[in-house]
Write a protein that holds these residues in place. Structure first.
Motif, PDB file in Angstrom:
ATOM      1  N   ARG A 292       0.946  -1.201  -0.015  1.00  0.00           N
ATOM      2  CA  ARG A 292      -0.269   0.057  -0.034  1.00  0.00           C
ATOM      3  C   ARG A 292       0.716   1.338   0.071  1.00  0.00           C
ATOM      4  NH1 ARG A 292      -5.071  -1.695   0.022  1.00  0.00           N
ATOM      5  NH2 ARG A 292      -5.710  -3.634   1.312  1.00  0.00           N
TER       6      ARG A 292
ATOM      7  N   ASP B 274      -3.260   3.304  -4.468  1.00  0.00           N
ATOM      8  CA  ASP B 274      -4.786   2.813  -4.857  1.00  0.00           C
ATOM      9  C   ASP B 274      -4.568   1.584  -5.939  1.00  0.00           C
ATOM     10  OD1 ASP B 274      -6.395   5.979  -4.940  1.00  0.00           O
ATOM     11  OD2 ASP B 274      -5.913   4.399  -3.447  1.00  0.00           O
TER      12      ASP B 274
ATOM     13  N   ARG C 205      -8.881  -2.693  -2.115  1.00  0.00           N
ATOM     14  CA  ARG C 205      -9.195  -2.647  -0.634  1.00  0.00           C
ATOM     15  C   ARG C 205      -9.456  -4.383  -0.071  1.00  0.00           C
ATOM     16  NH1 ARG C 205     -12.110   1.343  -2.449  1.00  0.00           N
ATOM     17  NH2 ARG C 205     -13.970  -0.036  -2.628  1.00  0.00           N
TER      18      ARG C 205
END
Ligand code: ATP
Ligand code: ATP
Ligand code: MG
Ligand code: MG
Lengths: 259, 259
Positions: free
Chosen positions: A204, A209, A213
């Protein structure tokens, strides 16, 4: 036209096949029509979706090397809306044979982007790749709109990532200018394990991005499902593995137009 | 002359590198002089033994493709008696380059069996292979006296075993008539997991004595050790992983003349 996603990482055993099978099944659950192309000579994705070895007379080898039309090679799986281009051992010699051919990196692209593919009315084509940066994998990267990279939560897995990113950049400069990164998904994640936390933090911090997630936890039901020749989503629909791949499918589709 | 053992399985992530590093270290603990040749372009074995990326100017690529003498390429590791022929990204193009050469499957054999290698006074040469049945892996199978196969205790891993056995038989018939199977070692074994028990039963029923009595358990210390650039035998000498690889080394040496 369907979105073509290559699922690749030259590091072995990181969850490419497990992600291919279960992301495909989860996209179908959301209402998509999905084709999974297995270009790994091991044929694990084909086995994991119930295609017996004797049902693979025609395979991805015929698409990539013999120019057979996609519709003649792909098969309907046991799940409505989920199709497969199976793999067999013929693919093991594909690299050497491709080496001598014209347009050797574009055979799969030509096949998947042939106008006749429109009639299949597919939303997604996923490509399960072998653990190498061979001509077969390059064919997948040249054919694809984007690359989805399973990243095992282990030290050796991080080492290979920079090499893969270099290769993707090379492909973008030579064979496929539009190639994007769909995302990097952490697999076999175990929150009790220091290494998993370290790999996640590193990924991360460096990739931001690009890292989904959704994280895929280590879940024994994921490794049991292939022995029953089905995705974990039907083998054990309420398992942590099923939930994680449903979340991944939602995250992937949210990045594109709705189904 | 040293005994040459290729550590190979085209299935990815089954523990080839972990076995190469830790079996090498355990053999050294028993008093052997061991050379580990890393022919995987990922270079995980080189990293796991502390060879930084900028210390790999000369690599196995130079042995296999440039004909450089072994003694000019190999390096002493931090552990007395343990040497390494490191890998770097040059190896990624080895397959395509080997494809056009004479004796393309025998380059590594010629290098490792060159009379000048006697002066190194080695007992064992281990070869860590990439996850494929490519020309690099074939070079290792043609060079080797025997093959040691790590078998992950998972369903997909069993599927690849028959393909590997076929390849070994082909090599025996074409390039290396004396090639033997050193043994098959179960890795990442978890006695609480039904799959592990199933894979062990299947392997011992079908392969009998070819399967080592020693089983390598899943042990987090094994996956932590590479991030500290050392074998688990020095990172955590009393761990289950260390004990298992010591037992494997004893079993391997008991099959040959004493050190
Ligand atoms: N999240 C998970 N939890 C538990 N086991 C998993 C998980 N993901 C994958 N596995 C198991 O780990 C092994 C490796 O996964 P998989 O075969 O999907 O990786 P791969 O990257 O496709 O391997 P290869 O490099 O050989 O193609 C398989 O036995 C699989 O069942
Ligand atoms: N017995 C074990 N217990 C726990 N983790 C292990 C064990 N053996 C290997 N590992 C870990 O599993 C991952 C895969 O192992 P390894 O890299 O040695 O396999 P490989 O067969 O060499 O992979 P590749 O096919 O990419 O070369 C690594 O992150 C390693 O640290
Ligand atoms: Mg796979
Ligand atoms: Mg390895």
């Amino acid at each position: 036209a369907p979105r073509i996603i290559a699922i690749t990482n030259q590091k072995g055993g990181v969850g490419k096949t497990t992600t291919s099978i279960n992301l495909a099944a989860a996209l179908v659950e959301l209402g998509a029509r999905v084709l999974l192309i297995d270009i790994d000579p091991q044929g694990n994705a084909s086995t994991g979706l119930g295609i017996e070895a004797n049902q693979r007379k025609l395979s991805s080898y015929d698409i990539v090397l013999e120019g057979k039309p996609l519709k003649d090679v792909i098969q309907q799986t046991a799940w409505e809306g989920l199709f497969i281009g199976p793999a067999n051992a013929d693919l093991a010699s594909a690299d050497v044979q491709l080496g001598h051919q014209e347009r050797r990196t574009r055979h799969l692209r030509d096949a998947l982007r042939n106008p006749s593919v429109q009639a299949l009315n597919l939303d997604y084509i996923l490509i399960d790749c072998p653990p190498s940066l061979s001509l077969l994998t390059v064919n997948a990267l040249v054919a694809a709109d984007s690359v989805l990279v399973p990243l095992q939560s282990e030290f050796f897995a991080l080492e290979g990532l920079s090499q893969l990113m270099l290769t993707i950049r090379e492909i973008r400069n030579s064979g496929n200018a539009d190639l994007r990164i769909e995302g990097i998904v952490l697999t076999m994640y175990d929150a009790r394990n220091r290494l998993s936390l370290m790999v996640e933090r590193d990924a991360r911090d460096n990739l931001g991005d690009l890292v989904f997630r959704t994280v895929i936890p280590r879940n024994v039901r994921l490794s049991e499902a292939p022995s029953y020749a089905q995705p974990v989503l039907t083998y054990d629909p309420l398992s942590k593995g099923s939930e994680a791949y449903r979340a991944l499918a939602r995250e992937v589709t949210s990045r594109h137009s709705p189904l």
